[in-house]
Write a protein that holds these residues in place. Structure first.
Motif, PDB file in Angstrom:
ATOM      1  N   GLU A   1     -33.182  10.751  20.885  1.00 40.56           N
ATOM      2  CA  GLU A   1     -32.587   9.488  21.298  1.00 40.56           C
ATOM      3  C   GLU A   1     -31.066   9.597  21.387  1.00 40.56           C
ATOM      4  O   GLU A   1     -30.441   9.076  22.310  1.00 40.56           O
ATOM      5  CB  GLU A   1     -32.979   8.375  20.322  1.00 40.56           C
ATOM      6  N   PHE A   2     -30.468  10.304  20.437  1.00 35.81           N
ATOM      7  CA  PHE A   2     -29.022  10.511  20.467  1.00 35.81           C
ATOM      8  C   PHE A   2     -28.603  11.270  21.725  1.00 35.81           C
ATOM      9  O   PHE A   2     -27.645  10.895  22.399  1.00 35.81           O
ATOM     10  CB  PHE A   2     -28.575  11.267  19.215  1.00 35.81           C
ATOM     11  N   PHE A   3     -29.321  12.332  22.051  1.00 34.39           N
ATOM     12  CA  PHE A   3     -28.999  13.099  23.254  1.00 34.39           C
ATOM     13  C   PHE A   3     -29.190  12.253  24.511  1.00 34.39           C
ATOM     14  O   PHE A   3     -28.412  12.363  25.456  1.00 34.39           O
ATOM     15  CB  PHE A   3     -29.862  14.366  23.322  1.00 34.39           C
ATOM     16  N   ARG A   4     -30.233  11.425  24.513  1.00 32.06           N
ATOM     17  CA  ARG A   4     -30.487  10.596  25.685  1.00 32.06           C
ATOM     18  C   ARG A   4     -29.389   9.539  25.862  1.00 32.06           C
ATOM     19  O   ARG A   4     -28.875   9.338  26.954  1.00 32.06           O
ATOM     20  CB  ARG A   4     -31.841   9.916  25.565  1.00 32.06           C
ATOM     21  N   ARG A   5     -29.000   8.871  24.768  1.00 29.13           N
ATOM     22  CA  ARG A   5     -27.994   7.811  24.859  1.00 29.13           C
ATOM     23  C   ARG A   5     -26.610   8.350  25.189  1.00 29.13           C
ATOM     24  O   ARG A   5     -25.862   7.720  25.925  1.00 29.13           O
ATOM     25  CB  ARG A   5     -27.923   7.026  23.554  1.00 29.13           C
TER      26      ARG A   5
ATOM     27  N   SER B   1     -29.773  21.044  25.637  1.00 30.56           N
ATOM     28  CA  SER B   1     -31.060  20.660  25.077  1.00 30.56           C
ATOM     29  C   SER B   1     -30.923  20.337  23.589  1.00 30.56           C
ATOM     30  O   SER B   1     -30.165  20.986  22.871  1.00 30.56           O
ATOM     31  CB  SER B   1     -32.042  21.826  25.253  1.00 30.56           C
ATOM     32  N   PRO B   2     -31.671  19.354  23.112  1.00 30.08           N
ATOM     33  CA  PRO B   2     -31.616  19.034  21.679  1.00 30.08           C
ATOM     34  C   PRO B   2     -32.477  19.946  20.818  1.00 30.08           C
ATOM     35  O   PRO B   2     -32.496  19.798  19.597  1.00 30.08           O
ATOM     36  CB  PRO B   2     -32.149  17.598  21.638  1.00 30.08           C
TER      37      PRO B   2
ATOM     38  N   LYS C   1     -34.860  22.294  15.806  1.00 29.12           N
ATOM     39  CA  LYS C   1     -35.310  23.448  15.028  1.00 29.12           C
ATOM     40  C   LYS C   1     -34.547  23.537  13.717  1.00 29.12           C
ATOM     41  O   LYS C   1     -35.129  23.822  12.668  1.00 29.12           O
ATOM     42  CB  LYS C   1     -35.132  24.735  15.830  1.00 29.12           C
ATOM     43  N   ARG C   2     -33.262  23.290  13.746  1.00 24.03           N
ATOM     44  CA  ARG C   2     -32.465  23.302  12.519  1.00 24.03           C
ATOM     45  C   ARG C   2     -32.941  22.214  11.548  1.00 24.03           C
ATOM     46  O   ARG C   2     -33.028  22.442  10.340  1.00 24.03           O
ATOM     47  CB  ARG C   2     -30.994  23.105  12.839  1.00 24.03           C
ATOM     48  N   ALA C   3     -33.277  21.032  12.068  1.00 27.99           N
ATOM     49  CA  ALA C   3     -33.791  19.953  11.222  1.00 27.99           C
ATOM     50  C   ALA C   3     -35.126  20.350  10.612  1.00 27.99           C
ATOM     51  O   ALA C   3     -35.390  20.066   9.444  1.00 27.99           O
ATOM     52  CB  ALA C   3     -33.938  18.664  12.034  1.00 27.99           C
TER      53      ALA C   3
END
Length: 160
Positions: free
Chosen positions: A115-119, A125-126, A131-133
């Motif tokens: 959602e952050f990347f979309r907004r 790419s997120p 993967k880190r999360a």
């Protein structure tokens, strides 16, 4: 006895966290589908046919699950011949709950990052951050003791 659908979701969660591959998850879910109160008795050929993998993959997956102490089996003999293997699932409800709760946290975090990347309309790419999360959540689930994670200790102690 653990509900079978929770065991299937557990193996899907492990595949999602990249702790097992998808063919192993298919073998374990096929094994769970045969599990009853006293265990289960499917052959390697039956598990291979139901999970869509080879018999060698089934043997390797079962051996690895036995090393991780998720399942155990005994040879049930009739006369001189081996008739069947009796498989028992040894997973505790507490460990399954921890993994499934971690999966829910991972899904929420994935939705937040996407959602952050979309907004923000960010390029790229997120998936790197997702993967880190995933790795962070898994480290919180299985904290290392003596500097090694349980998975590292497993393969250090059992070199096959």
């Amino acid at each position: 006895m653990l509900p079978l659908f929770r065991l299937k979701v557990f193996f899907e969660a492990l595949a999602r966290f990249h702790r097992i591959n998808h063919s192993q998850a298919a073998v374990y879910k096929a094994l769970v589908s045969y599990h009853g109160r006293l265990g289960c008795y499917p052959s390697h050929a039956t598990l291979a046919a139901e999970s869509g993998v080879s018999e060698r993959t089934v043997r390797n997956a079962l051996r690895e699950a036995r090393l991780r102490r998720w399942i155990d089996w005994t040879n049930e003999r009739v006369g001189r011949r081996q008739s069947v293997n009796r498989y028992r699932i040894l997973l505790t409800d507490e460990y399954i709950n921890k993994v499934l709760n971690a999966l829910h946290r991972f899904k929420r975090k994935t939705a937040e990052i996407s959602e952050f990347f979309r907004r923000q309309n960010l390029p790229g790419s997120p998936y790197f951050y997702i993967k880190r999360a995933s790795q962070t959540i898994w480290k919180q689930l299985d904290p290392p003791s003596n500097g090694l994670t349980p998975w590292q200790r497993l393969f250090r102690d059992n070199r096959e």
